[in-house]
Enzyme design. Structure first.
Site, short mmCIF file in Angstrom:
data_model
loop_
_atom_site.label_atom_id
_atom_site.label_comp_id
_atom_site.label_asym_id
_atom_site.label_seq_id
_atom_site.Cartn_x
_atom_site.Cartn_y
_atom_site.Cartn_z
N GLY A 40 0.84 -1.18 0.00
CA GLY A 40 0.00 0.00 0.00
C GLY A 40 0.87 1.23 0.00
O GLY A 40 2.06 1.16 0.36
N ARG A 43 -5.40 13.10 3.53
CA ARG A 43 -6.04 11.80 3.67
C ARG A 43 -6.62 11.31 2.33
O ARG A 43 -6.49 10.15 1.95
CB ARG A 43 -7.17 12.03 4.67
CG ARG A 43 -7.79 10.86 5.28
CD ARG A 43 -8.84 11.42 6.25
NE ARG A 43 -9.98 10.56 6.35
CZ ARG A 43 -10.01 9.50 7.14
NH1 ARG A 43 -8.98 9.19 7.88
NH2 ARG A 43 -11.08 8.74 7.18
N ASP A 70 -4.96 -5.18 16.98
CA ASP A 70 -5.62 -4.37 18.01
C ASP A 70 -6.17 -5.28 19.11
O ASP A 70 -6.06 -4.97 20.30
CB ASP A 70 -6.76 -3.56 17.37
CG ASP A 70 -6.26 -2.80 16.15
OD1 ASP A 70 -5.38 -1.96 16.31
OD2 ASP A 70 -6.72 -3.08 15.03
N ARG A 98 -3.33 -6.43 21.15
CA ARG A 98 -2.84 -5.33 21.99
C ARG A 98 -3.74 -5.16 23.22
O ARG A 98 -3.25 -4.90 24.31
CB ARG A 98 -2.85 -4.01 21.19
CG ARG A 98 -1.68 -3.91 20.21
CD ARG A 98 -1.89 -2.74 19.26
NE ARG A 98 -0.70 -2.52 18.44
CZ ARG A 98 -0.68 -1.76 17.35
NH1 ARG A 98 -1.79 -1.15 16.95
NH2 ARG A 98 0.43 -1.61 16.68
N HIS A 102 -10.13 -0.28 11.69
CA HIS A 102 -8.74 -0.36 12.14
C HIS A 102 -8.15 1.05 12.04
O HIS A 102 -7.43 1.39 11.11
CB HIS A 102 -7.94 -1.34 11.28
CG HIS A 102 -6.46 -1.28 11.56
ND1 HIS A 102 -5.93 -1.65 12.77
CD2 HIS A 102 -5.42 -0.84 10.83
CE1 HIS A 102 -4.62 -1.45 12.75
NE2 HIS A 102 -4.29 -0.95 11.58
#
Ligand code: NDP
Length: 360
Positions: free
Chosen positions: A89, A98, A159, A162, A187
């Site tokens: 990516g 963005r 996540d 985590r 995400h």
């Protein structure tokens, strides 16, 4: 000996790729008895580095590794793949809006979707890691109609892990003693790490995390913020983004999807919403899921009358089929609901932005 499984890794010359390929070749993703063939794809400027990765794989003489293709040709890379891990990516560079990053990435995912649809095995399982992961997965689904939508997922397992890690640190227990946290939504920093259903093993059996950690304020503020901002904290410390934990989470995600989750345990996966928990059908949203026989299913929900009504309004057909199988489920309180809705809103905005990028 089992037939080898062919695995595509896009962006394989990048840093997650470098951590991930040895894990796969050692059987951490698909099992110690599963031979693999790796198709490594990257773009032309990274071709030499990609070849370096191939050389190191050869030098490692991994017993399970039955073939390596390193290429910059998307069609060749997608040929006959059973599993696709999408790391490639465009990174966000200083000064980029963005919209600029989104525009680059949706174009990449549109092109790769076509190649996967055309050349991959018809039942190929896809995991999107590259950001914006949920929206890249959505674009991939839209431009690869031949791939079943249940076969496209995105990574929120990092996540999830985590969150387990933070709770284990706080309680001074092993990460394996904590289970059933949930990452809801995107995400991104709007994700909602939810501990309301999480449990911890104690000498008196499994206890709710909320019963063991009395500091409600820590759970509702600092814990959530720490999980949401952990990526930035790693960049600050390492001067590079997380790679080994991202690679390890990708292995966990695929292993559980293919080989199944443990009884009584769920994990978080970004999947195409079927309207569960009132989330708009078609959005790629992270839910609690269990997996069996290579299929994931969303842990089914709360049967409170208001939720049932919401499901009805959103998707009548789904409501009927879900209500048969869900008599007990996860209760969503008001605090959770507002956070789940906020991350859903962000995903809708990303979808609008992505579609506008594709139309211009
Ligand atoms: P990494 O290997 O560090 O990351 C790969 C992707 O994963 C990035 O999009 C990154 O997003 C994303 N990601 C998702 N979750 C995480 C996480 N928790 N921690 C870290 N990353 C996460 O990136 P590199 O730049 O090292 O490698 C990317 C590779 O892709 C390069 O080899 C490059 O050549 C290739 N590439 C391919 C393109 C294409 O296919 N057309 C275009 C551009 C590059 P984020 O950036 O937000 O951290």
């Amino acid at each position: 000996e089992k037939e080898p499984v062919t695995i595509l890794i896009t962006g394989a010359a990048g840093q997650i790729g470098y951590a991930l390929v040895p894990m796969i070749a050692r059987g951490i993703m698909l099992g110690q008895d599963q031979p693999v063939i790796l198709h490594l794809l990257d773009i032309e400027p990274a071709a030499e580095a990609l070849n370096g990765v191939k050389m190191e794989l050869i030098d490692s003489a991994f017993p399970l590794l039955k073939g390596i293709l390193a290429t910059t040709d998307v069609a060749e890379a997608c040929e006959g793949v059973d599993v696709a891990i999408m790391l490639g990516g465009f990174p966000r560079k200083d000064g980029m809006e963005r919209k600029d990053v989104m525009s680059k990435n949706v174009a990449i995912y549109k092109a790769q979707a076509s190649a996967l649809g055309q050349y991959a095995s018809p039942n190929c399982k896809v995991l999107v890691v590259a950001n914006p992961a949920n929206t890249n997965a959505l674009i991939l689904k839209e431009f690869a109609p031949s791939i079943p939508e249940k076969n496209i997922t995105c990574l929120t397992r990092l996540d999830h892990n985590r969150a387990l890690g933070q709770l284990a640190e706080r309680l001074n227990v092993f990460a394996t003693d904590v289970k059933n946290v949930i990452i809801w939504g995107n995400h991104s920093s709007t994700q909602y790490p939810d501990v309301n259903h999480a449990t911890v093993s104690t000498c008196r059996g499994q206890k709710p995390v909320r019963q063991i950690i009395a500091d409600k304020n820590w759970l509702d503020t600092e814990f959530i913020a720490t999980v949401q901002q952990r990526g930035a904290a790693i960049i600050k410390a390492r001067k590079l983004s997380s790679a080994l934990s991202a690679a390890s989470a990708a292995c966990d995600h695929m292993r559980d999807w293919v080989l199944g989750t443990r009884k009584g345990t769920w994990v978080s996966m970004g999947v195409c919403s079927d309207g569960s928990y009132g989330i708009e059908p078609g959005l790629f949203y992270s839910f609690p899921v269990t997996c069996a026989k290579g299929q994931w299913s969303i842990v089914q929900g709360d049967c409170a009358p208001s939720t049932i009504f919401m499901w009805c309004m959103i998707n009548l057909r789904n409501f009927i089929s879900s209500s048969i199988v869900t008599m007990a489920g996860l209760k969503i309180d008001e605090f959770s609901r507002s956070k789940m809705d906020a991350t859903e809103e962000e995903l809708k905005l990303e979808r609008t932005l992505a579609r506008s990028c594709l139309n211009t």
